[in-house]
Motif scaffolding. Structure first.
Motif, PDB file in Angstrom:
ATOM      1  N   ARG A 167      23.432  29.596  15.219  1.00 41.71           N
ATOM      2  CA  ARG A 167      22.566  30.149  14.175  1.00 41.71           C
ATOM      3  C   ARG A 167      21.142  29.642  14.263  1.00 41.71           C
ATOM      4  NH1 ARG A 167      25.813  30.366   8.496  1.00 41.71           N
ATOM      5  NH2 ARG A 167      27.366  31.840   9.196  1.00 41.71           N
ATOM      6  N   GLN A 187      23.887  40.940  16.360  1.00 45.44           N
ATOM      7  CA  GLN A 187      24.121  40.856  14.918  1.00 45.44           C
ATOM      8  C   GLN A 187      23.889  42.204  14.247  1.00 45.44           C
ATOM      9  OE1 GLN A 187      25.287  38.951  12.706  1.00 45.44           O
ATOM     10  NE2 GLN A 187      25.840  37.520  14.324  1.00 45.44           N
ATOM     11  N   TYR A 230      21.969  37.506  -1.006  1.00 40.45           N
ATOM     12  CA  TYR A 230      21.711  37.467   0.432  1.00 40.45           C
ATOM     13  C   TYR A 230      20.519  36.560   0.710  1.00 40.45           C
ATOM     14  CZ  TYR A 230      20.701  39.310   5.140  1.00 40.45           C
ATOM     15  OH  TYR A 230      20.462  39.460   6.487  1.00 40.45           O
ATOM     16  N   GLN A 231      20.681  35.646   1.619  1.00 42.64           N
ATOM     17  CA  GLN A 231      19.639  34.702   2.048  1.00 42.64           C
ATOM     18  C   GLN A 231      19.286  33.666   0.976  1.00 42.64           C
ATOM     19  OE1 GLN A 231      18.767  34.652   5.148  1.00 42.64           O
ATOM     20  NE2 GLN A 231      18.701  36.709   6.008  1.00 42.64           N
ATOM     21  N   SER A 232      20.078  33.582  -0.125  1.00 38.66           N
ATOM     22  CA  SER A 232      19.746  32.569  -1.129  1.00 38.66           C
ATOM     23  C   SER A 232      20.284  31.203  -0.715  1.00 38.66           C
ATOM     24  CB  SER A 232      20.287  32.961  -2.505  1.00 38.66           C
ATOM     25  OG  SER A 232      21.703  32.904  -2.520  1.00 38.66           O
ATOM     26  N   ASN A 268      23.975  29.626   4.483  1.00 38.75           N
ATOM     27  CA  ASN A 268      25.145  30.274   5.083  1.00 38.75           C
ATOM     28  C   ASN A 268      25.219  31.791   4.861  1.00 38.75           C
ATOM     29  OD1 ASN A 268      25.988  27.947   6.226  1.00 38.75           O
ATOM     30  ND2 ASN A 268      27.750  27.608   4.858  1.00 38.75           N
ATOM     31  N   ASP A 315      23.372  34.206   5.749  1.00 39.87           N
ATOM     32  CA  ASP A 315      22.390  34.855   6.608  1.00 39.87           C
ATOM     33  C   ASP A 315      23.084  36.070   7.219  1.00 39.87           C
ATOM     34  OD1 ASP A 315      24.160  33.719   8.361  1.00 39.87           O
ATOM     35  OD2 ASP A 315      22.689  32.527   9.449  1.00 39.87           O
ATOM     36  N   SER A 316      22.477  36.641   8.252  1.00 38.54           N
ATOM     37  CA  SER A 316      23.078  37.858   8.802  1.00 38.54           C
ATOM     38  C   SER A 316      24.453  37.588   9.423  1.00 38.54           C
ATOM     39  CB  SER A 316      22.134  38.500   9.818  1.00 38.54           C
ATOM     40  OG  SER A 316      21.733  37.547  10.783  1.00 38.54           O
ATOM     41  N   VAL A 317      24.635  36.391   9.955  1.00 37.38           N
ATOM     42  CA  VAL A 317      25.946  36.037  10.516  1.00 37.38           C
ATOM     43  C   VAL A 317      26.961  35.914   9.380  1.00 37.38           C
ATOM     44  CG1 VAL A 317      27.227  34.379  11.935  1.00 37.38           C
ATOM     45  CG2 VAL A 317      24.780  34.734  12.340  1.00 37.38           C
ATOM     46  N   GLY A 318      26.583  35.139   8.350  1.00 40.13           N
ATOM     47  CA  GLY A 318      27.456  34.936   7.201  1.00 40.13           C
ATOM     48  C   GLY A 318      27.782  36.248   6.504  1.00 40.13           C
ATOM     49  N   MET A 329      28.266  39.243   7.782  1.00 38.14           N
ATOM     50  CA  MET A 329      29.372  39.949   8.421  1.00 38.14           C
ATOM     51  C   MET A 329      30.698  39.209   8.215  1.00 38.14           C
ATOM     52  SD  MET A 329      27.793  42.608   9.186  1.00 38.14           S
ATOM     53  CE  MET A 329      29.245  43.499   9.738  1.00 38.14           C
ATOM     54  N   THR A 330      30.619  37.873   8.133  1.00 36.80           N
ATOM     55  CA  THR A 330      31.835  37.106   7.843  1.00 36.80           C
ATOM     56  C   THR A 330      32.356  37.466   6.446  1.00 36.80           C
ATOM     57  OG1 THR A 330      30.813  35.309   9.080  1.00 36.80           O
ATOM     58  CG2 THR A 330      32.828  34.777   7.878  1.00 36.80           C
TER      59      THR A 330
END
Ligand SMILES: [Zn+2]
Lengths: 368, 79
Positions: A153, A164, B28-30, B33, B35-38, B40-41
């Motif tokens: 990350r 992504q 989102y983004q607050s 974790n 982030d864009s990866v998180g 999709m998780t």
């Protein structure tokens, strides 16, 4: 809210408005007026938000800066390389949520600073463009890359960002390459066995798809016969150009080895993530309602359609950094102004590849 | 397990939250974790938990814990 924050809200409202319809306007003068207005807003927004940007523009245009020129083509643009040399941002540091990086051939690294809004609209616009081609249902995705590319990350490269972004369209992506970028044959076989009868898509950077996937399949005499898939690839032809591989040959090779007939290249860069130029069924790269291109001669005058020159790209999305109007180091030509046989309106163009150093030296000599 | 618990669990799992109460205020983004990866998780967690398949438009609109509740209504899930 100060005047400049209000400006930002106007830009966001305009993007939101465009998002309510198809990403390719049908002879929609309202949409193209909105594009011009929003680019002008972005110009004055960034002039106010970034002192460094203002100084550069002042250096380029002499003492007076016109924020409302006669045509968009008259607005000053930055050489894309500047993001490798300078920390350009238009949002306060505490609002930056992500830094994207991309390394150039010279070893210098571009740094692109994203705030929440910019990151959000990059995702929304990418979705709007790509789903207009492949639908908004998530389908099985085979990524031609190693999983390690997306795991880290902290190092957010252009490839990480692209994977992504596109993994939005794929459920539980499978990664075709091992950590050392060799082919993971088992994963690929499994993927085609499980999913080749329904819609699926394959995504990767052009060079990796060609050299680390298609070529290896051929070398190992592996081939699949599945025409239900779509291959989407981007990231540049540089390495294929060296081997004189054309887009047509790339497509034929893809079909030979995998059976996939639908192949879309896209042109985009980390400096303008989201508003990518997507290749239609006719093989043309399309501007969307969120982007535009101009082609310029070495003296920066505009080329005629069909005449090769340097590609300049415009995007509505860069809010947190002044990357909305950039001169790239790539050569290309306009292939149609508004009449692509595929039916989408807007300009289309072709990318010839990297410009020879001499052609761009002038642009990198910007004084600031 | 109640629908609401399942919903909160997805956030706890995706973002490795220590306290379930944290979930409700997230955007989102607050947090790092998310982030864009998180993101999709989180979507995968939700899809598994509720056995649904979300459309891409809804995934890009899913910008906070609260907005997510509204979006899930489209899939007949009342959190
Ligand atoms: Zn077309």
């Amino acid at each position: 809210m100060n005047a400049n924050d209000e400006k930002k809200q106007v830009i966001i409202r305009n993007i939101e408005y465009l998002l309510t319809s198809s990403p390719y306007a049908e002879n929609d003068t309202a949409a193209s007026d909105l594009f011009s207005d929003t680019i002008s807003e972005l110009f004055s927004y960034h002039l106010k938000s970034s002192e460094l940007y203002r100084n550069i523009i002042q250096g380029l245009s002499g003492s007076q800066i016109t924020t409302t020129p006669e045509t968009l083509a008259d607005l000053p643009f930055l050489p894309v390389n500047l993001f490798k040399e300078l920390d350009l941002k238009s949002s306060p540091t505490d609002q930056i949520v992500k830094t994207m990086t991309s390394s150039g051939t010279s070893g210098q690294v571009s740094k692109i600073y994203l705030d929440k809004d910019t990151a959000r609209y990059q995702g929304k616009v990418l979705n709007s463009i790509v789903s207009s081609f492949i639908g908004n249902k998530r389908i099985p995705l085979l990524v031609i890359d190693s999983e390690k590319t997306v795991k880290d990350r902290n190092y957010f490269s252009a490839r990480t960002a692209a994977i992504q972004g596109f993994s939005l369209f794929g459920k539980k992506p499978a990664f075709a390459l091992n950590d050392d970028f060799t082919l993971n044959e088992a994963v690929v076989r499994d993927f085609f066995e499980q999913y080749s009868s329904g819609p699926y898509f394959v995504f990767g950077f052009t060079a990796l798809v060609y050299f680390n996937f298609l070529h290896i399949l051929k070398e190992r005499n592996l081939s699949f016969k599945s025409n239900q898939g779509t291959l989407i690839h981007g990231g540049g032809w540089k390495k294929l150009q060296d081997q004189a591989v054309s887009n047509e040959q790339f497509k034929a090779f893809t079909q030979d080895t995998t059976g996939i007939q639908k192949v879309h290249n896209y042109y985009g860069m980390v400096e303008q993530t989201g508003s990518i130029f997507f290749e239609c069924e006719e093989g043309h790269l399309h501007c969307s309602k969120y982007s535009d291109v101009y082609i310029r001669r070495a003296d920066f005058s505009l080329c005629e359609p069909g005449e090769a020159g340097l590609i300049q790209v415009l995007s509505l999305l860069p809010l947190s950094y002044p990357g909305f109007n950039l001169l790239t180091e790539d050569m290309g030509e306009i292939t149609s102004m508004d009449n692509c046989p595929c039916g989408r309106s807007g300009k289309t163009f072709k990318v010839h590849g990297r410009a020879k150093r001499a052609a761009i030296r002038g642009c990198s000599d910007v004084q600031y | 397990m109640s629908t609401s618990d399942k919903y909160i669990d997805a956030f706890v799992e995706a973002f490795e939250l220590e306290d379930r109460k944290e979930a409700e205020v997230l955007e989102y983004q607050s947090i790092e974790n998310w982030d864009s990866v998180g993101h999709m998780t989180l979507i995968s967690e939700l899809e598994d938990a509720f056995d649904i398949s979300m459309e891409t438009d809804d995934i890009v609109e899913f910008s906070s814990f609260l907005v997510g509740k509204e979006i899930l209504k489209k899939y007949d899930i009342a959190v």
